[in-house]
Scaffold this motif. Structure first.
Motif, PDB file in Angstrom:
ATOM      1  N   SER A 207      35.240  31.119  29.054  1.00 10.23           N
ATOM      2  CA  SER A 207      36.808  31.391  29.831  1.00 10.23           C
ATOM      3  C   SER A 207      37.455  30.327  30.278  1.00 10.23           C
ATOM      4  CB  SER A 207      36.366  32.414  31.234  1.00 10.23           C
ATOM      5  OG  SER A 207      37.477  32.481  31.871  1.00 10.23           O
ATOM      6  N   ALA A 208      38.665  30.495  30.131  1.00 12.36           N
ATOM      7  CA  ALA A 208      39.556  29.362  30.633  1.00 12.36           C
ATOM      8  C   ALA A 208      39.830  29.359  32.081  1.00 12.36           C
ATOM      9  CB  ALA A 208      40.597  29.049  29.773  1.00 12.36           C
ATOM     10  N   GLU A 209      39.613  30.525  32.720  1.00 15.03           N
ATOM     11  CA  GLU A 209      40.147  31.165  33.857  1.00 15.03           C
ATOM     12  C   GLU A 209      38.732  31.138  34.874  1.00 15.03           C
ATOM     13  OE1 GLU A 209      41.956  34.690  33.223  1.00 15.03           O
ATOM     14  OE2 GLU A 209      43.392  33.792  31.965  1.00 15.03           O
ATOM     15  N   GLY A 210      39.046  31.303  36.197  1.00 15.78           N
ATOM     16  CA  GLY A 210      38.122  31.485  37.177  1.00 15.78           C
ATOM     17  C   GLY A 210      37.208  30.291  37.486  1.00 15.78           C
ATOM     18  N   ASP A 211      36.248  30.652  38.256  1.00 15.46           N
ATOM     19  CA  ASP A 211      35.728  29.335  39.015  1.00 15.46           C
ATOM     20  C   ASP A 211      33.972  29.465  38.642  1.00 15.46           C
ATOM     21  OD1 ASP A 211      34.918  31.450  40.489  1.00 15.46           O
ATOM     22  OD2 ASP A 211      35.887  30.922  42.460  1.00 15.46           O
ATOM     23  N   ASN A 212      33.398  29.014  39.312  1.00 14.57           N
ATOM     24  CA  ASN A 212      31.865  28.849  39.124  1.00 14.57           C
ATOM     25  C   ASN A 212      31.069  30.134  39.176  1.00 14.57           C
ATOM     26  OD1 ASN A 212      31.754  26.298  38.312  1.00 14.57           O
ATOM     27  ND2 ASN A 212      31.135  25.449  40.410  1.00 14.57           N
ATOM     28  N   ALA A 213      31.980  31.008  40.044  1.00 10.47           N
ATOM     29  CA  ALA A 213      31.522  32.243  40.377  1.00 10.47           C
ATOM     30  C   ALA A 213      31.299  33.398  39.175  1.00 10.47           C
ATOM     31  CB  ALA A 213      32.168  32.732  41.655  1.00 10.47           C
ATOM     32  N   LEU A 214      32.471  33.264  38.144  1.00  6.38           N
ATOM     33  CA  LEU A 214      32.441  33.698  36.980  1.00  6.38           C
ATOM     34  C   LEU A 214      31.426  33.528  36.185  1.00  6.38           C
ATOM     35  CD1 LEU A 214      33.863  35.726  35.367  1.00  6.38           C
ATOM     36  CD2 LEU A 214      35.455  33.667  34.630  1.00  6.38           C
ATOM     37  N   SER A 215      30.917  32.338  35.820  1.00  9.20           N
ATOM     38  CA  SER A 215      29.847  31.923  35.074  1.00  9.20           C
ATOM     39  C   SER A 215      28.531  32.686  35.649  1.00  9.20           C
ATOM     40  CB  SER A 215      29.635  30.573  34.887  1.00  9.20           C
ATOM     41  OG  SER A 215      29.429  29.876  36.285  1.00  9.20           O
ATOM     42  N   ALA A 216      28.541  32.701  37.121  1.00  8.20           N
ATOM     43  CA  ALA A 216      27.203  33.208  37.536  1.00  8.20           C
ATOM     44  C   ALA A 216      27.089  34.820  37.429  1.00  8.20           C
ATOM     45  CB  ALA A 216      27.279  32.785  39.125  1.00  8.20           C
ATOM     46  N   ARG A 217      28.184  35.068  37.549  1.00  7.53           N
ATOM     47  CA  ARG A 217      28.280  36.789  37.344  1.00  7.53           C
ATOM     48  C   ARG A 217      27.967  37.003  35.858  1.00  7.53           C
ATOM     49  NH1 ARG A 217      34.078  38.600  38.141  1.00  7.53           N
ATOM     50  NH2 ARG A 217      33.036  40.533  38.021  1.00  7.53           N
TER      51      ARG A 217
END
Length: 411
Positions: A207-217
């Protein structure tokens, strides 16, 4: 046999690489000490194409890395092995399409070179799926994977990815973008991990969007890894390979109890743990299920005369022949020199067994050229349990032996 071109002016390095590559039966190293020598080998008419090349940058007759351009111009995957580290040069070479840039700073460097080539060989049998709605990103990721010899399928959204995965069980790697129409990457991962069929699928989110929370999800939902765009292709390759090798190691550990280490057939444990389901599936067919217990005649004499190493080699060859003779069956090493085969019953099973017996009689095994026959007990049914079928077939096997061996008893 895969030919590997090695271009290096150091005799010591050539010797080390030749030794390491020769330890893998799949590789045949071709050694060159100069640019001109390599050019002659590469342009030789009628020669078998090279699988990959390992090259030094600074050769006596080509000091500026001309060998790299030559190898890449012939579409041969190239690994650079050099004595000096230059970050700008490294980036330049990777952008040209070099697989890896490795410095000769330890023995591990040479092992790493060979591991890269070995990974290429393995990747040829791996299907990868790319789910990405951006055509530019999709083509870029596809090209990166193809550079490492993956078989790549590309789709535009999560719905297409799900459909492709359901229809093609051979896909082992999924690279999925997050922001896609119909089904986004996060929901795609969630849906896949709810199905045990996809437990071994390696999934890497992008993803080019979102923050570290997206990778954790993503990872909490079951993805093996997550990469933030934009990324450099060296990082991408490292992440993909690392995750594949971790999954392969887990599968190897899990399969240790399911596969006989000598013959590579299914183990006795697997037969009793999983065999009933396969038995029932075959029994439901119009021809019913056939189960055969196969024992090698006078195998003890082989061990007594030739020793256990020759006996083990014979069993290994026997395993290979049984897989060829019963390609759709469940074939397991039951104990010692006794094997169990479960397949579709009826006339086709009898034909396969008769053919197996004929092939066996015509063969000799191991370098000692040992002739071998077998005794077989067979049970055909359309119902019943696996253990009862084994018991009946085993009794018929010993009847075949008591009648003089080298024959089939089917009831």
């Amino acid at each position: 046999m895969n030919k590997i071109l090695v271009v290096e002016d150091s005799p010591v390095v050539l010797k080390v690489l030749k030794h390491l590559l020769s330890q893998t039966a799949s590789f045949s190293p071709v050694l060159c000490a100069s640019y001109e020598e390599a050019k002659l080998v590469l342009t030789e008419e009628g020669g078998e194409p090279f699988f990959a090349a390992i090259v030094d940058l600074h050769l006596p007759d080509a000091v500026d890395g001309e060998i790299v351009d030559l190898v890449l111009s012939l579409s041969i995957p190239c690994v650079v092995l050099t004595g000096t580290y230059d970050d700008a040069l490294r980036l330049s070479l990777l952008n040209k399409g070099v697989l890896d840039y490795i410095t000769k700073d330890s023995r591990y460097s040479f092992n790493h070179v060979v591991s890269v080539i070995e990974r290429l060989r393995k990747n040829q049998s791996i299907k990868a799926l790319v789910a990405e709605d951006s055509s530019t990103s999709r083509l870029f990721i596809k090209a990166l994977l193809e550079q490492y010899r993956f078989n790549v399928i590309a789709v535009e959204n999560g719905q297409e990815a799900l459909s492709m995965l359901e229809s093609d069980p051979d896909i082992r790697l999924l690279i999925t973008d997050h922001n896609m129409p119909l089904i986004n990457g996060y929901d795609l991962v969630r849906m896949l991990r709810q199905n045990t069929r996809f437990q071994d699928l390696v999934i890497i989110g992008l993803s080019a969007e979102g923050d570290n929370a997206l990778s954790a999800r993503f990872i909490k939902m079951g993805a093996n890894d997550f990469i933030k765009k934009p990324f450099y292709h060296e990082e991408f390759h490292c992440r993909v390979i690392q995750n594949l090798e971790s999954q392969e190691m887990l599968e190897t550990i899990r399969d240790m109890g399911a596969v006989d280490s000598l013959t590579r057939l299914r183990s006795r444990r697997y037969l009793f743990d999983e065999g009933q389901a396969f038995f029932d599936k075959q029994a439901a067919k119009p021809e019913g299920v056939g189960l055969a217990m196969i024992d090698l005649d006078a195998f003890k004499q082989v061990n007594d005369i030739y020793g256990f190493m020759v006996g083990d080699a014979l069993l290994k060859e026997m395993g290979e022949q049984m897989l060829l003779s019963f390609p759709e069956a469940l074939v397991a090493r039951f104990s010692g020199e006794e094997f169990c085969v479960i397949d579709e019953g009826g006339a086709s099973f009898d034909t396969k067994l008769q053919s197996f017996m004929s092939v066996l009689r015509a063969m000799t095994f191991t370098e000692a050229k040992i002739p071998m026959t077998s005794s077989i007990g067979v049970f055909l049914t359309q119902d019943g349990g696996l253990e009862e079928a084994i018991k009946i077939a085993d009794a018929r096997l010993y009847e075949a032996k008591s009648r003089g061996r080298n024959q089939i008893v089917a009831g």
